[in-house]
Design an enzyme around this catalytic site. Structure first.
Site, PDB file in Angstrom:
ATOM      1  N   GLU A 117       0.325 -25.667  29.193  1.00  0.00           N
ATOM      2  CA  GLU A 117       1.136 -25.033  28.298  1.00  0.00           C
ATOM      3  C   GLU A 117       1.208 -23.700  28.134  1.00  0.00           C
ATOM      4  OE1 GLU A 117      -0.748 -28.019  27.753  1.00  0.00           O
ATOM      5  OE2 GLU A 117       0.736 -29.735  27.566  1.00  0.00           O
TER       6      GLU A 117
ATOM      7  N   HIS B 137      -2.857 -36.055  18.046  1.00  0.00           N
ATOM      8  CA  HIS B 137      -1.420 -36.160  18.083  1.00  0.00           C
ATOM      9  C   HIS B 137      -0.504 -36.335  17.218  1.00  0.00           C
ATOM     10  CE1 HIS B 137      -3.187 -36.902  22.149  1.00  0.00           C
ATOM     11  NE2 HIS B 137      -2.096 -36.827  22.549  1.00  0.00           N
TER      12      HIS B 137
END
Lengths: 345, 454
Positions: free
Chosen positions: B188, B257
């Site tokens: 990322e 998450h």
């Protein structure tokens, strides 16, 4: 002093010798212009240090003195449209890229006539015209960005490359390797120039990197690398020609580790107690890139004292003019506080 | 011409220091770069180098002198060809170069931020509509924009061959090829930075994060590189990039998450932050985000991907950035929500209507810029405000709303603002605990009743 051990380290690559000075492609005029360009950076930086001492430059100020051969040698192989990006030790890169010394100095003093209108400072300057993409204050952040500039070149089917400079300190940042992986995976035209000046702030390479042959740090991705004497502009130039050609031809990224040295501290406020005076003096007296080239110019009778004096005077005038301009330009108008936060707002 | 060498400042904070030692004496010739003396600063002992060449004509501050103010002349350097005796005596103080002040003279306070009026609300859509899921709306938005502009490309994990981890990019690889729909490694920070570089280089990247939770790996590039460079470059550089992906809680995926990043990104000048609810929002706002020349954070929601809405059937349907939408007009209480919470707020409003409370539900759509005008006008009408968000309360979007109405509609408020939000804990996994930790229709109803005293 090209390191004889610096052969490409990826076995599938054809054996290459480390670049040697004395390349035929370098003319007497080239040598003289390298001398002039390096001297300009040296004198500019000395003056920046002085203005900092007078309180005219604030914050952080990282000088490039000692490393001049790296950018000058690299720049000599680039063509219009090639992108350049580096860290916060960026004044030399801007001058080498052809940016106006007045605009750079005026940014250092935080004036409206600076490249960023006084809103960026020493570490944050850009020139779209010269394809200089900064000036980045976060260690290693310029490496994915430089890789993205190479991505754009490839996407646009241009033959341009991206020269992405970073230091030995950055060479331990995770994002550097994330970027290298993608550059190799997608064969992006990027040359990673590691300016190994031996200290990331006060920590020597040996105390920071488990393996200190930084040119080999792309091996995991199959990126060829070479170790170059970054104090010798001709060695840099020769290596750059090869690396740039490699990237430009579509063969993917290339790493050049420039063995160099900064004479000054990490920033202006660094007393540099992590190294000895003898070490600094040794580089200054025996390895100085400008002295080295000056000697060669004289020995090869490519110039004479009078001509060198004239160059000296010309540079002195440029730097004086830049300093004058930077001290007498106005500060940014208060209204500039609110401009350029967003485009079109 | 002789030069005065001044006591240098050797750190951002130094005002005076001790001249500890001279390395040169009167009559010595110095070269630029040569160490001439040592100075003890507030931090350390530093060497001072000559900048100019010449001969030391006078030493004005003897070694061992303490408290030498920055910019005091410490010696005089005679230039080449000038004899030492010709140099004039030192001026008592060095002329400190003062920056000419910008005109007009700034007052003590910084100038006020210019206020940007919110764009006009889009007219009520009267054209043809089509039933579409949020997922399809997002895909169509990208496809239409990519057809329009060859500089736009999509990159991210599993966006191409896998068709998107949540199937948002379904069919894009087939239509646009692997040059413009690019599978990245799981990296990322690297691909966010690469996207920023591509945007600096003139492309218009859409960077998909599989979820915004993973964008924390990349937040330095988003904030320090994407958001700030336009300003730091004095307007030279632009970064037209969209960072998009699901944000907030999904279902039973645990604390790492399940997090709302709206207030994180909304904090940053230089970013735009959008959070669609319906399919029309998703399409109209994503198209606007792609066309915008600034970095845009586009916060989607996994649970909404499969929900269907009526959506304008028009490839030119684009929503204005910075405009909230009144989804349900009402007069008794204003409920402000964004993303999935808009649906919950509307359900709560139906519930409230049964007991005679007429709630106005505002879908923020744009978190930054904030549609102050619409919010304040609504509160002036209802005199009561409930904010709803999935994120944590501290320094959340609800806090911003509370501050806003306090500043702009204080005299109209009939009750303190009530914030409905995710509980101040990492999101638990167990079904019952997860439900308790997230705002539910009941919680919103309760909050609205409380501010209405009913």
């Amino acid at each position: 002093m090209a390191n004889p051990a610096a052969t490409p380290t990826v076995e599938s690559l054809p054996a290459k010798k480390s670049s040697q000075p004395g390349d035929n492609s370098v003319s007497a005029e080239d040598l003289k212009s390298f001398y002039r360009d390096m001297l300009l950076i040296r004198r500019f930086e000395e003056r920046a240090g002085q203005l900092y001492g007078m309180g005219l430059i604030g914050g952080f100020c990282h000088l490039y003195i000692g490393q001049e051969a790296v950018v000058v040698g690299m720049q000599s192989t680039l063509v219009k449209g090639d992108a350049i990006i580096t860290s916060y030790r960026d004044h030399g890169h801007m001058l080498a890229a052809g940016m106006d010394s007045k605009g750079v100095m005026a940014e250092l003093t935080g004036r409206s006539t600076g490249y960023s209108k006084g809103k960026g400072g020493s570490m944050h300057m850009f020139s779209r015209e010269k394809n200089f993409y900064g000036g980045h204050g976060i260690v290693g952040a310029q490496v994915p960005i430089g890789t993205g500039l190479a991505f754009a070149h490839k996407y646009n089917d241009s033959k341009n490359v991206s020269v992405t400079y970073f230091g030995d300190g950055s060479a331990n940042q995770g994002q550097v390797y994330e970027a290298m992986n993608m550059a190799a995976l997608w064969k992006l035209p990027v040359i990673y120039v590691i300016e190994n000046n031996r200290y990331g702030m006060g920590t020597s390479v040996e105390r920071a990197s488990a393996t200190t042959q930084l040119y080999r740090h792309g091996e995991a991705f199959g990126i060829p690398g070479e170790e170059i004497d970054g104090m010798d502009v001709l060695a840099v130039r020769a290596a750059a020609e090869k690396a740039v050609e490699h990237a430009r031809s579509g063969a993917g990224p290339y790493i050049l580790e420039m063995q160099t040295y900064r004479y000054r501290g990490h920033s202006m406020s660094d007393p540099a107690k992590y190294r000895t005076k003898e070490e600094v003096d040794k580089y200054r007296n025996e390895r100085d890139p400008i002295d080295h080239l000056r000697k060669r110019l004289m020995e090869d009778k490519l110039t004479d004292e009078a001509a060198l004096k004239a160059v000296d005077a010309e540079i002195r005038k440029i730097v004086n003019d830049a300093a004058e301009f930077a001290q007498h330009s106005p500060e940014p108008d208060p209204s500039e506080l609110w401009t350029n936060v967003l485009v079109g707002v | 011409m002789s030069t005065q060498v001044l006591m240098p400042a050797l750190s951002p904070t130094m005002t005076e220091g001790k001249l500890a030692k001279w390395h040169v004496k009167v009559g010595d010739t110095v070269k630029s770069g040569q160490v001439i003396c040592e100075i003890e600063t507030d931090k350390a002992t530093m060497e001072v180098e000559a900048v100019d060449e010449g001969t030391i004509a006078q030493i004005l501050v003897q070694e061992g002198t303490e408290g030498v103010a920055v910019n005091t002349p410490i010696c005089i350097l005679a230039a080449e060809g000038e004899t030492v005796s010709e140099t004039p005596a030192a001026a008592p103080t060095a002329p400190k170069a003062e920056a000419p002040k910008a005109e007009p003279q700034p007052k003590a306070a910084a100038p006020q931020a210019p206020s940007t009026p919110a764009p006009a609300a889009e007219p009520e859509w009267t054209g043809k509509t089509v039933r579409a899921t949020v997922r399809e709306a997002l895909r169509d938005a990208m496809a239409e924009e990519m057809r329009r502009d060859g500089k736009i490309f999509l990159m991210g994990e599993e966006v191409a061959q896998y068709q998107g981890a949540y199937k948002v990019s379904q069919g894009l690889l087939e239509e646009f090829g692997d040059k413009r729909v690019i599978d990245t490694p799981i990296t990322e920070h690297g691909f966010a930075g690469l996207g920023v570089g591509a945007a600096f280089g003139g492309l218009k990247p859409i960077v998909e994060f599989m979820t915004f939770n993973f964008a924390m790996q990349a937040i330095d590039q988003i904030i320090n590189s994407a958001a700030k460079t336009h300003y730091m470059s004095g307007g030279q550089m632009t970064c037209p990039i969209v960072f998009r992906g699901p944000n907030g809680a999904a279902a039973r995926v645990g604390a790492q998450h399940s997090q709302c990043y709206a207030s994180w990104y909304a904090h940053v000048p230089g970013l735009r932050v959008l959070a669609p609810w319906s399919a029309a929002d998703a399409k109209g706002l994503l198209k606007a985000a792609i066309r915008d020349p600034n970095p845009v954070i586009f916060l989607e929601n996994e649970i909404l991907y499969g929900q269907s809405f009526d959506m304008p059937d028009d490839p030119d349907f684009v929503l204005p950035i910075g405009k909230a939408k009144i989804e349900r007009p009402g007069k008794d209480v204003t409920i402000v929500a964004f993303s999935i919470m808009v649906g919950k707020a509307l359900a709560a409003a139906e519930e409230l209507a049964k007991s005679g409370i007429d709630a106005e539900v505002i879908n923020l759509r744009s978190i930054r810029p904030f549609d102050t005008e619409t919010i304040v006008a609504s509160v002036k009408k209802t005199s009561r405000l409930v904010s709803v968000e999935e994120g944590w309360p501290f320094a959340g979007i609800g806090s911003e709303l509370a501050a806003l109405v306090m500043e702009e509609a204080f005299d109209w408020l009939d009750a303190p603002v009530k914030r409905v939000h995710g509980l101040d804990v990492p999101l638990p996994y167990a079904a019952n605990l997860e439900k308790m930790a997230l705002p539910q229709i009941d919680t919103i109803v309760e909050a609205a009743r409380a501010v209405c005293n009913r």
